[in-house]
Design a protein around this motif. Structure first.
Motif, PDB file in Angstrom:
ATOM      1  N   PRO A 132     -22.170  -8.531   5.393  1.00 21.87           N
ATOM      2  CA  PRO A 132     -21.593  -7.563   6.330  1.00 21.87           C
ATOM      3  C   PRO A 132     -20.251  -7.975   6.927  1.00 21.87           C
ATOM      4  N   ASP A 133     -19.798  -9.198   6.695  1.00 25.07           N
ATOM      5  CA  ASP A 133     -18.534  -9.637   7.268  1.00 25.07           C
ATOM      6  C   ASP A 133     -17.367  -8.925   6.599  1.00 25.07           C
ATOM      7  N   HIS A 134     -16.478  -8.405   7.429  1.00 27.18           N
ATOM      8  CA  HIS A 134     -15.305  -7.694   6.921  1.00 27.18           C
ATOM      9  C   HIS A 134     -14.187  -8.683   6.635  1.00 27.18           C
ATOM     10  N   GLU A 135     -13.617  -8.580   5.466  1.00 29.06           N
ATOM     11  CA  GLU A 135     -12.479  -9.426   5.104  1.00 29.06           C
ATOM     12  C   GLU A 135     -11.216  -8.579   5.185  1.00 29.06           C
ATOM     13  N   ALA A 136     -10.331  -8.923   6.089  1.00 28.71           N
ATOM     14  CA  ALA A 136      -9.102  -8.155   6.275  1.00 28.71           C
ATOM     15  C   ALA A 136      -8.193  -8.328   5.068  1.00 28.71           C
ATOM     16  N   LYS A 137      -7.611  -7.214   4.626  1.00 26.62           N
ATOM     17  CA  LYS A 137      -6.677  -7.265   3.510  1.00 26.62           C
ATOM     18  C   LYS A 137      -5.330  -7.780   3.989  1.00 26.62           C
ATOM     19  N   GLU A 138      -4.607  -8.355   3.067  1.00 24.76           N
ATOM     20  CA  GLU A 138      -3.282  -8.867   3.394  1.00 24.76           C
ATOM     21  C   GLU A 138      -2.315  -7.696   3.566  1.00 24.76           C
ATOM     22  N   LYS A 139      -1.492  -7.755   4.591  1.00 28.11           N
ATOM     23  CA  LYS A 139      -0.521  -6.690   4.848  1.00 28.11           C
ATOM     24  C   LYS A 139       0.526  -6.667   3.743  1.00 28.11           C
ATOM     25  N   LYS A 140       0.991  -5.468   3.418  1.00 26.92           N
ATOM     26  CA  LYS A 140       1.986  -5.312   2.361  1.00 26.92           C
ATOM     27  C   LYS A 140       3.396  -5.606   2.841  1.00 26.92           C
ATOM     28  N   GLY A 141       3.613  -5.603   4.141  1.00 27.24           N
ATOM     29  CA  GLY A 141       4.932  -5.912   4.677  1.00 27.24           C
ATOM     30  C   GLY A 141       5.935  -4.785   4.540  1.00 27.24           C
ATOM     31  N   ILE A 142       5.444  -3.569   4.485  1.00 27.23           N
ATOM     32  CA  ILE A 142       6.340  -2.420   4.357  1.00 27.23           C
ATOM     33  C   ILE A 142       6.817  -2.015   5.748  1.00 27.23           C
TER      34      ILE A 142
END
Length: 89
Positions: free
Chosen positions: A31-41
């Motif tokens: 159930p742990d959410h893994e944050a996605k890496e920001k695209k930097g846009i």
């Protein structure tokens, strides 16, 4: 409109239910959410045009001020009056 992809991939109600059941099982396992890496846009706005750092462009409407709305209405009134005056002649 978004159901066309389901039809295209031959997904009916039973398959959809199975798909959601599998997703819920996977969530229960981890159930742990893994944050996605920001695209930097980044986005730059110039009046109505928004330009993104990835090269995409969008047009957004800006709100008219009260004075601009009143001027627009007045111009329509004057145009209608001029049209009526021409019709009377």
């Amino acid at each position: 409109a978004h159901f066309s992809k389901f039809i295209e991939n031959d997904i009916d109600a039973e398959k959809l239910e199975e798909m959601y059941s599998e997703a819920h099982e996977k969530i229960r396992e981890d159930p742990d959410h893994e944050a996605k890496e920001k695209k930097g846009i980044t986005h730059q706005r110039a009046e109505e045009k928004i330009t993104s750092s990835d090269g995409t462009e969008h047009v957004r409407f800006t709100k008219l001020t009260l004075e601009q709305r009143r001027a627009k209405v007045q111009a329509k009134i004057e145009a209608a009056q001029a049209k009526l005056m021409e019709a009377d002649d």
